[in-house]
Scaffold this motif. Structure first.
Motif, PDB file in Angstrom:
ATOM      1  N   GLU A 221      23.331  -4.228  33.857  1.00 34.87           N
ATOM      2  CA  GLU A 221      22.420  -5.157  33.185  1.00 34.87           C
ATOM      3  C   GLU A 221      23.088  -5.834  31.986  1.00 34.87           C
ATOM      4  OE1 GLU A 221      19.758  -2.182  35.260  1.00 34.87           O
ATOM      5  OE2 GLU A 221      21.610  -2.124  34.095  1.00 34.87           O
TER       6      GLU A 221
ATOM      7  N   ALA B 171      23.357  -9.857  31.554  1.00 36.31           N
ATOM      8  CA  ALA B 171      22.953 -10.542  30.326  1.00 36.31           C
ATOM      9  C   ALA B 171      24.079 -11.411  29.793  1.00 36.31           C
ATOM     10  CB  ALA B 171      22.519  -9.516  29.285  1.00 36.31           C
TER      11      ALA B 171
ATOM     12  N   THR C  53      24.359 -14.544  32.109  1.00 35.02           N
ATOM     13  CA  THR C  53      23.212 -15.457  32.159  1.00 35.02           C
ATOM     14  C   THR C  53      22.717 -15.877  30.783  1.00 35.02           C
ATOM     15  OG1 THR C  53      21.598 -13.643  32.168  1.00 35.02           O
ATOM     16  CG2 THR C  53      22.442 -14.398  34.301  1.00 35.02           C
ATOM     17  N   GLY C  54      23.062 -15.085  29.765  1.00 39.43           N
ATOM     18  CA  GLY C  54      22.539 -15.350  28.430  1.00 39.43           C
ATOM     19  C   GLY C  54      21.122 -14.868  28.257  1.00 39.43           C
ATOM     20  N   GLU C  55      20.601 -14.148  29.255  1.00 42.25           N
ATOM     21  CA  GLU C  55      19.239 -13.626  29.180  1.00 42.25           C
ATOM     22  C   GLU C  55      19.261 -12.109  29.323  1.00 42.25           C
ATOM     23  OE1 GLU C  55      16.832 -15.469  32.121  1.00 42.25           O
ATOM     24  OE2 GLU C  55      17.286 -17.524  31.470  1.00 42.25           O
ATOM     25  N   GLU C  56      18.476 -11.450  28.501  1.00 38.72           N
ATOM     26  CA  GLU C  56      18.418  -9.995  28.540  1.00 38.72           C
ATOM     27  C   GLU C  56      17.638  -9.529  29.776  1.00 38.72           C
ATOM     28  OE1 GLU C  56      19.832  -7.662  26.656  1.00 38.72           O
ATOM     29  OE2 GLU C  56      20.884  -9.233  25.529  1.00 38.72           O
ATOM     30  N   ILE C  57      18.199  -8.523  30.460  1.00 41.83           N
ATOM     31  CA  ILE C  57      17.519  -7.875  31.583  1.00 41.83           C
ATOM     32  C   ILE C  57      16.992  -6.546  31.080  1.00 41.83           C
ATOM     33  CG2 ILE C  57      17.777  -6.895  33.886  1.00 41.83           C
ATOM     34  CD1 ILE C  57      17.974  -9.883  33.885  1.00 41.83           C
TER      35      ILE C  57
ATOM     36  N   ALA D 230      13.093  -8.960  38.408  1.00 37.80           N
ATOM     37  CA  ALA D 230      13.882  -9.790  37.486  1.00 37.80           C
ATOM     38  C   ALA D 230      15.315  -9.947  37.985  1.00 37.80           C
ATOM     39  CB  ALA D 230      13.856  -9.177  36.091  1.00 37.80           C
TER      40      ALA D 230
ATOM     41  N   THR E 233      18.315 -13.277  40.188  1.00 37.90           N
ATOM     42  CA  THR E 233      19.708 -13.652  39.928  1.00 37.90           C
ATOM     43  C   THR E 233      20.585 -13.501  41.167  1.00 37.90           C
ATOM     44  OG1 THR E 233      20.297 -11.418  39.168  1.00 37.90           O
ATOM     45  CG2 THR E 233      19.455 -12.947  37.521  1.00 37.90           C
TER      46      THR E 233
END
Length: 406
Positions: A77, A81, A84-88, A100, A104
């Motif tokens: 994870e 992150a 993607t720059g997004e927190e999982i 979630a 991806t």
């Protein structure tokens, strides 16, 4: 330069991370990543170098190894992150985390698809099955392989048909992961798919099928594995023996007892030297306690007349094994083989001044089951000469079975 083998033994994280980042050798970087996935070290020392390797290394193989290493450390994870720059989320409901990550799986970057597949397999929730099945058709074989592996971890029977289709994949890694996952999922359809591979002209495919059949928790693959003991390729025969040992470990309760009886009956009738050689290899080189215990138990019951001495020698060598059950099974198996060769080997252990007290005690006790007049005389002497109370006690017990002191 210190070898990778030595670095693995010492757990030198600084050297390993340096090699991962700077070595000009792709195999060295790949192996350094593999080791970092398993080394005992704080995550803050290891994770960032692995994430950097995924993002920057020129080699697809190294990037794949770094992704799998992060999976080993339950940190995929973190990579997702970073990419993607997004927190999982790493906590909360499993289905929500799976959903979630499933989003991806269709990302443009194959490394992100690989990482997400690994993470979904690690979570193990069936909410990820549908998306992973779709990825079995991914253009990148590295993604297909990890999707297949993840489906095996999830163990969702709905994936069997799709995995079966991948058994003909052009990538050996995809075929291997698909076969292994079918073995993990189990069921009649999965077994049928693997059995279809046993006549394949490819040695690799037959070996993959043999390895996968060991994952079943029942006796259903027994006959198929026994048939592979006649394969012309030694690697296939050995894979079959290892899977037979795994069947013993995986079968529950009463099934295990019935399976043992059937396995002994069938293997005793084959007299294949490869069976004994493979069981000896497990005893000498195996690292899993359940494998070595079952190998010790089985070896004494399938050695046959032609392989008696090789079996006894291997069993006698583990009478002082650090795993007490392996040592105990070895002792009972020596008694099962019996004969003069067994008596000779046990007397050698009893007289070996460098053998442990446990090994000598087990040898003394087992002589009570297989020994003759020679053993009786030597046990008499041991009782009078030894300072080891455990050895003396076992020698008394053995003598009582051989007619007592006299």
């Amino acid at each position: 330069m210190t070898s990778l083998f030595e670095l693995e033994k010492t757990g030198d994280v600084d050297q390993l991370t340096s090699l991962l980042a700077k070595s000009n050798s792709e195999p060295v970087r790949r192996r350094a990543a593999d080791i970092l996935g398993e080394v005992e070290a704080e995550d803050h020392e290891v994770l960032d170098p692995l994430v950097t390797a995924v993002q920057n290394d020129d080699s697809e193989a190294v990037r794949a190894a770094a992704i799998d290493a992060l999976d080993q450390r339950h940190a995929v994870e973190r990579l997702v992150a970073a990419l993607t720059g997004e927190e999982i989320p790493t906590d909360g409901a499993e289905w929500a985390r799976a959903e979630a990550l499933a989003e991806t799986l269709s990302a443009d970057q194959p490394e992100l698809r690989m990482a997400s597949a690994n993470a979904l397999g690690r979570i193990g929730n069936k909410a990820g099955t549908k998306a992973l099945v779709k990825r079995l058709g991914d253009p990148d074989p590295r993604v297909r392989a990890r999707a297949a592996r993840a489906l095996g971890r999830i163990e969702d029977p709905r994936a069997v048909a799709a995995l079966r289709k991948r058994l003909g994949d052009e990538s050996v890694e995809v075929r291997r992961e698909s076969a292994d996952s079918l073995g993990r999922i189990g069921g009649d359809e999965a077994l049928s798919a693997l059995l279809d591979l046993l006549d394949d002209e490819s040695e690799t495919v037959r070996r993959i099928a043999a390895n996968s059949l060991g994952n079943f928790g029942s006796a259903k693959p027994l006959d198929a594995l026994v048939s592979l003991l006649s394969d012309e390729i030694e690697a296939v025969r050995r894979a079959a023996v290892f899977s037979l040992i795994e069947l013993l470990s995986n079968a529950p309760g009463q099934q295990s007892h019935d399976l043992r009886e059937r396995m002994v009956e069938k293997l005793s009738a084959t007299d294949h030297r490869s069976v004994v050689d493979s069981l000896v290899d497990i005893l000498e080189e195996g690292t899993q306690a359940h494998q070595r215990r079952n190998a010790a138990w089985l070896l004494g019951r399938v050695a046959g007349d032609d392989n008696r001495e090789a079996a006894i020698e291997a069993l006698a060598s583990v009478l002082d094994d650090k795993d007490g059950m392996t040592a105990q099974f070895a002792a009972t198996s020596i008694a099962e083989v019996g004969g003069e060769a067994a008596e000779d080997a046990l007397l050698d252990v009893l007289d070996d001044t460098e053998a442990s007290s446990d090994a000598r005690a087990k040898a003394a006790f087992t002589l009570g089951k297989v020994g003759g007049e020679r053993a009786r005389r030597r046990l008499n002497e041991i009782i009078d000469d030894t300072d080891d109370e455990e050895v003396r006690k076992r020698a008394f017990s053995a003598l009582s079975k051989l007619g007592g002191r006299g």
